[in-house]
Design a protein around this motif. Structure first.
Motif, PDB file in Angstrom:
ATOM      1  N   ALA A   1       0.882  -1.193   0.039  1.00 55.80           N
ATOM      2  CA  ALA A   1      -0.077   0.011  -0.017  1.00 55.80           C
ATOM      3  C   ALA A   1       0.676   1.182  -0.112  1.00 55.80           C
ATOM      4  CB  ALA A   1      -1.018   0.136   1.379  1.00 55.80           C
ATOM      5  N   ILE A   2       1.973   1.011   0.299  1.00 60.56           N
ATOM      6  CA  ILE A   2       2.928   2.059   0.355  1.00 60.56           C
ATOM      7  C   ILE A   2       4.484   2.052  -0.297  1.00 60.56           C
ATOM      8  CG2 ILE A   2       2.097   3.615   2.193  1.00 60.56           C
ATOM      9  CD1 ILE A   2       3.702   2.296   4.097  1.00 60.56           C
TER      10      ILE A   2
ATOM     11  N   ARG B   1       5.113   7.563  -3.055  1.00 63.51           N
ATOM     12  CA  ARG B   1       4.353   6.338  -2.578  1.00 63.51           C
ATOM     13  C   ARG B   1       3.209   6.015  -3.505  1.00 63.51           C
ATOM     14  NH1 ARG B   1       4.197   7.727   3.730  1.00 63.51           N
ATOM     15  NH2 ARG B   1       2.683   8.806   2.802  1.00 63.51           N
TER      16      ARG B   1
ATOM     17  N   ARG C   1       0.345   2.547  -4.339  1.00 63.94           N
ATOM     18  CA  ARG C   1      -0.167   1.174  -4.225  1.00 63.94           C
ATOM     19  C   ARG C   1       0.017   0.172  -5.254  1.00 63.94           C
ATOM     20  NH1 ARG C   1      -5.025   4.713  -2.434  1.00 63.94           N
ATOM     21  NH2 ARG C   1      -5.135   4.349  -0.131  1.00 63.94           N
TER      22      ARG C   1
ATOM     23  N   GLY D   1      -2.233  -4.068  -2.709  1.00 68.42           N
ATOM     24  CA  GLY D   1      -2.035  -2.823  -2.255  1.00 68.42           C
ATOM     25  C   GLY D   1      -3.266  -1.653  -2.517  1.00 68.42           C
TER      26      GLY D   1
ATOM     27  N   SER E   1      -0.540   6.589  -2.621  1.00 66.79           N
ATOM     28  CA  SER E   1      -1.082   6.009  -1.339  1.00 66.79           C
ATOM     29  C   SER E   1      -1.757   6.947  -0.682  1.00 66.79           C
ATOM     30  CB  SER E   1       0.467   5.675  -0.765  1.00 66.79           C
ATOM     31  OG  SER E   1       0.830   4.484  -1.516  1.00 66.79           O
ATOM     32  N   GLU E   2      -2.221   6.689   0.390  1.00 67.53           N
ATOM     33  CA  GLU E   2      -2.821   7.637   1.432  1.00 67.53           C
ATOM     34  C   GLU E   2      -1.772   8.584   1.940  1.00 67.53           C
ATOM     35  OE1 GLU E   2      -4.792   6.842   5.978  1.00 67.53           O
ATOM     36  OE2 GLU E   2      -4.132   5.269   4.635  1.00 67.53           O
TER      37      GLU E   2
END
Length: 278
Positions: free
Chosen positions: A69-70, A119, A121, A151, A238-239
């Motif tokens: 995910a990152i 970053r 996913r 991700g 990414s978040e």
């Protein structure tokens, strides 16, 4: 870029499963005979000719990601100092992701951005391509391979309330202070945006419903009123988007950022150039 409502239609129609996600949500090994890249060249770049970009741009990612995910990615110019051409744009494509175009970075004409890190996913084992467009209009491509899975459907790191309170908060950091060199010298900076950047594939563990896609799709950066870098983003960022980059300062006194998300929110902030932004 794939808009949230269109992305949900694709999920419901089962197209996502063709990108390497099984009905259970687990990543499946990619079939080498079903290389998506030729189709992506047509869809994203209108079949424009591309040259080998190994002497133009480098892409750096871990071969095996610690957290899908990152996943860190760095795009770096390899143009020689005496090359009359300049980087105009870089498009990052994660071939096997549900929405493969992760981001397109437009570079200010006078800022000579030479490195961009962020970053992303990664949803399944995949090639990742970086396509550089130069000022002469030519396209140059390089690729790397990343082993990662899940991700895009990984749960958010923050709970929903914390994420809501965090939305739109922006920070700026610079890594060369004004008193450590000339005001118009090379600098390295970082802009961070608080945002859940929901992919549309994340399931609420209580309701078992998918959280709608909701992400930052535009970011614009200026030094005073001179454009430095712009990003068109998708669900693969990414978040809490985090963009680190090098550029050439022009003596500006302020650095400014504006971000928009897919719900129409606009976030703006300005910092003094010698302010850490923390």
């Amino acid at each position: 870029m794939l808009r949230p409502h269109l992305f949900c239609i694709l999920v419901l129609s089962g197209i996502v499963s063709a990108t390497g996600i099984s009905a259970s949500g687990a990543a499946e090994p990619n079939d080498p005979s079903k290389d998506p890249w030729p189709g992506l060249v047509q869809d994203i770049f209108s079949n424009r000719p591309m040259s080998d970009g190994s002497d133009v741009i480098a892409i750096e990612m871990p071969y095996r990601a610690e957290d899908a995910a990152i996943v860190p990615v760095t795009l770096r110019s390899k143009l020689a100092p005496d090359d009359s051409r300049r980087l105009k744009a870089i498009t990052l494509v994660i071939d096997q992701n549900p929405a493969p175009m992760a981001a397109k970075f437009e570079i200010g004409s006078d800022t000579r951005v030479s490195e961009i890190s962020t970053r992303v996913r990664v949803n399944s084992y995949t090639d990742v391509h970086a396509v550089a467009e130069l000022s002469d209009g030519t396209l140059h491509v390089v690729k790397t391979y990343v082993k990662a899975s899940g991700g895009c459907s990984a749960p958010a790191a923050k709970n929903a309330e914390e994420a809501r309170n965090h939305i739109g908060q922006m920070k700026y950091r610079q890594f060369a202070r004004a008193d450590q060199g000339p005001s118009n010298g090379a600098r390295e900076a970082q802009v961070m945006i608080g945002h859940p950047n929901n992919s549309g594939l994340q399931m609420d563990q209580i309701t078992h419903l998918y959280t709608p896609a909701f992400f930052v799709d535009e970011l614009h950066l200026w030094q005073d009123n001179s454009p430095v870098l712009s990003m068109e983003g998708g669900i693969s960022i990414s978040e809490d988007p985090n963009i680190r980059f090098t550029y050439v300062a022009n003596g500006a006194k302020t650095f400014r950022a504006e971000a928009r998300d897919t719900s129409g929110h606009v976030f703006q902030k300005e910092w003094k150039v010698d302010d850490s932004g923390s």
